[in-house]
Design an enzyme around this catalytic site. Structure first.
Site, mmCIF file in Angstrom:
data_model
loop_
_atom_site.group_PDB
_atom_site.id
_atom_site.type_symbol
_atom_site.label_atom_id
_atom_site.label_comp_id
_atom_site.label_asym_id
_atom_site.label_seq_id
_atom_site.Cartn_x
_atom_site.Cartn_y
_atom_site.Cartn_z
ATOM 1 N N ASP A 130 29.295 26.332 -41.506
ATOM 2 C CA ASP A 130 29.875 27.095 -40.387
ATOM 3 C C ASP A 130 30.028 26.267 -39.109
ATOM 4 O O ASP A 130 30.907 26.521 -38.295
ATOM 5 C CB ASP A 130 29.004 28.324 -40.080
ATOM 6 C CG ASP A 130 27.553 27.944 -39.808
ATOM 7 O OD1 ASP A 130 26.936 27.328 -40.696
ATOM 8 O OD2 ASP A 130 27.033 28.241 -38.707
ATOM 9 N N GLY A 157 16.689 13.959 -42.976
ATOM 10 C CA GLY A 157 15.817 15.083 -42.620
ATOM 11 C C GLY A 157 16.605 16.154 -41.888
ATOM 12 O O GLY A 157 17.801 15.953 -41.601
ATOM 13 N N ASP A 158 15.958 17.283 -41.629
ATOM 14 C CA ASP A 158 16.587 18.410 -40.908
ATOM 15 C C ASP A 158 17.818 18.951 -41.624
ATOM 16 O O ASP A 158 18.752 19.427 -40.984
ATOM 17 C CB ASP A 158 16.984 18.011 -39.471
ATOM 18 C CG ASP A 158 15.868 17.305 -38.752
ATOM 19 O OD1 ASP A 158 14.757 17.838 -38.763
ATOM 20 O OD2 ASP A 158 16.101 16.202 -38.203
ATOM 21 N N GLY A 170 25.297 30.019 -42.046
ATOM 22 C CA GLY A 170 24.634 30.547 -40.849
ATOM 23 C C GLY A 170 23.136 30.510 -41.063
ATOM 24 O O GLY A 170 22.682 30.363 -42.204
ATOM 25 N N HIS A 188 10.078 22.696 -40.325
ATOM 26 C CA HIS A 188 11.078 23.578 -40.902
ATOM 27 C C HIS A 188 11.242 24.743 -39.955
ATOM 28 O O HIS A 188 10.268 25.242 -39.420
ATOM 29 C CB HIS A 188 10.587 24.174 -42.214
ATOM 30 C CG HIS A 188 10.518 23.202 -43.324
ATOM 31 N ND1 HIS A 188 11.497 22.282 -43.577
ATOM 32 C CD2 HIS A 188 9.594 23.031 -44.285
ATOM 33 C CE1 HIS A 188 11.164 21.584 -44.638
ATOM 34 N NE2 HIS A 188 10.012 22.019 -45.077
HETATM 35 P P1 GDP Z 1 14.577 21.320 -42.411
HETATM 36 O O1 GDP Z 1 13.474 20.505 -41.847
HETATM 37 O O2 GDP Z 1 15.343 20.561 -43.438
HETATM 38 O O3 GDP Z 1 14.139 22.674 -42.883
HETATM 39 O O4 GDP Z 1 15.626 21.569 -41.245
HETATM 40 P P2 GDP Z 1 15.421 22.276 -39.843
HETATM 41 O O5 GDP Z 1 14.716 23.571 -40.031
HETATM 42 O O6 GDP Z 1 14.858 21.340 -38.844
HETATM 43 O O7 GDP Z 1 16.915 22.474 -39.436
HETATM 44 C C1 GDP Z 1 17.631 23.453 -39.881
HETATM 45 C C2 GDP Z 1 18.134 24.218 -38.660
HETATM 46 O O8 GDP Z 1 19.408 24.677 -38.924
HETATM 47 C C3 GDP Z 1 17.317 25.467 -38.349
HETATM 48 O O9 GDP Z 1 17.357 25.738 -36.980
HETATM 49 C C4 GDP Z 1 18.019 26.540 -39.144
HETATM 50 O O10 GDP Z 1 17.817 27.860 -38.646
HETATM 51 C C5 GDP Z 1 19.442 26.098 -38.975
HETATM 52 N N1 GDP Z 1 20.287 26.409 -40.106
HETATM 53 C C6 GDP Z 1 19.974 26.317 -41.435
HETATM 54 N N2 GDP Z 1 21.043 26.618 -42.178
HETATM 55 C C7 GDP Z 1 22.066 26.897 -41.315
HETATM 56 C C8 GDP Z 1 23.439 27.228 -41.489
HETATM 57 O O11 GDP Z 1 23.965 27.361 -42.587
HETATM 58 N N3 GDP Z 1 24.178 27.378 -40.351
HETATM 59 C C9 GDP Z 1 23.648 27.241 -39.105
HETATM 60 N N4 GDP Z 1 24.457 27.399 -38.061
HETATM 61 N N5 GDP Z 1 22.372 26.922 -38.910
HETATM 62 C C10 GDP Z 1 21.589 26.757 -40.002
#
Ligand code: GDP
Length: 426
Positions: free
Chosen positions: A333, A11-12, A414, A40
């Site tokens: 990143d 997850g996440d 990012g 999300h």
């Molecule tokens: P999900 O449940 O799979 O959507 O994951 P989450 O939303 O809980 O976790 C993703 C987190 O990583 C969020 O805070 C996003 O803004 C951040 N995020 C997503 N892609 C990137 C990335 O490429 N680089 C960075 N540094 N953060 C990212």
């Protein structure tokens, strides 16, 4: 085209941002399992939004968001999300949000039971998010759950509620020694938070089937990852629903339809919230540094996530059970500061090396076997084309792709919407 975006790991993985990206041009975005136990995070020009229940397409104009029959819905929590979005100027109406009449309601007593059970387990707790998810899925399979469509017939709902609360109260008093439950507060909660949701409630299956017949694009978004799936994950440290792409048509309301494309999302390193075996866990300073760089704190609970290097054994298993056609590798990143990047390519279990992901207690004994790759030691958040990445970063992605046996078509560098690279389909 029917596409699903699913998690390959624990997850996440960053599914929310991939849905946000790929929902452009889609007619509908559909949640098909789970409740408000995960979240999300989507960052766009309007701000930073944590969505626990609402599909991520809610932030895109013209996209219809569907909450399918496979979901469990805490009505109070859903209202909170709707109100927060409306305050930020995002429209949420029966035109852009449709809730299945078959979706299960997660009432406050299931939240309470979740807490009572975690407390009963004490040190052996499963690490539940305490949002009532396991008890309410339990109720569903015991045929003691209330469903959204029942809100339309208060008399019949009231009769079922009386029976169910009497039954649930036996568990509260008998198993946990807690005070008995009474139907009245639950009834008031259902009326207060449920009745105003009725305009959103419909047969989402019929709606989606019509879209599918017209060949409109539908995106199914999963919550959590393959390793949290109730059947194929690290049971019992799993969620209580099916997080797999194969369940998407069932949990969405179109069980007879097949997905055209499955996009698996995996992170450039590993993270895991809650308890359970996590062979690559990095403790101490190195773990703290990675957690800090990646901002690895739960979107739903704020809990610090456990972190570690990329686990190719677990991820390859995730790719297989998800049946992924292509992959998005996120958060590349975050690794930019490392001089050397370890990747777990095998487990050693009882002295034997294996690349197969085991079940049960063998996983507790699994020790990671690492291959170290050179780092790139410079920021990559500005890169938008593959050629702009340092050669070491390209080599890292190629290495992971070879281990996964599945093309990596997207990279993210990012959290912002435009911080991604399309890698082309090899
Ligand atoms: P999900 O449940 O799979 O959507 O994951 P989450 O939303 O809980 O976790 C993703 C987190 O990583 C969020 O805070 C996003 O803004 C951040 N995020 C997503 N892609 C990137 C990335 O490429 N680089 C960075 N540094 N953060 C990212």
């Amino acid at each position: 085209m029917l596409r699903a975006i699913v998690g390959i790991n624990w997850g996440d993985e960053g599914k929310g941002r991939m849905v946000d990206l790929l929902s452009s041009g889609c007619k509908a975005v559909v949640r098909y399992q789970g409740g408000n136990n995960a979240g999300h995070t989507v960052v766009n020009e309007r701000g930073r939004f944590v969505l626990n229940l609402l599909p991520s397409g809610i932030l895109r104009e013209g996209v219809v968001n569907v909450m399918g029959p496979g979901m469990v819905i805490d009505l109070e929590h859903l209202w909170g999300e709707i109100v927060r979005l409306r305050e930020a100027g995002v429209a949420v109406t029966p035109e852009n949000l449709k809730i299945s009449d078959r979706a299960v309601i997660c009432p406050p007593y299931d939240r309470q039971q979740d807490i009572l059970e975690e407390e009963r387990l004490g040190a052996a707790a499963y690490g539940s998010t305490r949002r009532g998810i396991a008890p309410v899925y339990g109720d569903k399979y015991l045929k003691k759950a209330l469903r959204m469509g029942e809100l339309a017939d208060p008399d019949a709902l009231s009769r079922r509620l009386q029976d169910i609360v009497r039954w649930k109260s036996l568990t509260f008093t008998g198993v946990y020694g807690a005070p008995p439950l009474t139907p009245q507060p639950v009834w008031e909660w259902l009326m207060h938070f449920g009745q105003p949701l009725l305009p959103f409630v419909c047969d989402t299956g019929r709606y989606l089937d019509e879209l599918a017949r017209r060949r409109d694009d539908i995106l199914f978004e999963a919550q959590l990852g393959a390793l949290r799936d109730i059947d194929y994950g690290i049971y019992p440290y799993t969620s209580s629903s099916s997080t797999l792409a194969a369940y998407a048509p069932i949990g969405a309301g179109v069980p007879g339809r097949q997905l055209d494309r499955v996009i698996g999302v995996l992170k450039a390193y590993s993270t895991c919230v809650g308890e359970g075996p996590f062979p690559v866990e990095l403790l101490g300073e190195a773990g703290d540094a990675l957690r800090q760089s990646g901002g690895e704190y739960g979107a739903a609970t704020g809990r610090p996530r456990r972190v570690g290097p990329f686990d190719a054994v677990a991820s390859r298993y995730g790719v297989r059970v998800q049946g992924a056609h292509e992959l998005a590798l996120t958060k590349l990143d975050v690794l930019s500061d490392l001089a050397e990047i370890p990747v777990c390519t095998a487990y050693r279990i009882d002295g034997r090396e294996t690349a197969d992901f085991p079940m049960g207690s063998a996983l507790d004994r699994a020790e990671p076997v690492y291959t170290a790759l050179p780092g790139w030691n410079r920021p990559i958040g500005h890169c938008r084309r593959l050629e702009e990445l340092p050669p070491q970063a390209i080599a890292y992605v190629d290495f992971i792709e070879r281990l996964m046996g599945c093309p990596i078509t997207y990279l993210s560098v990012g959290p912002e919407r435009e911080q991604y690279i399309e890698r082309g389909r090899s």
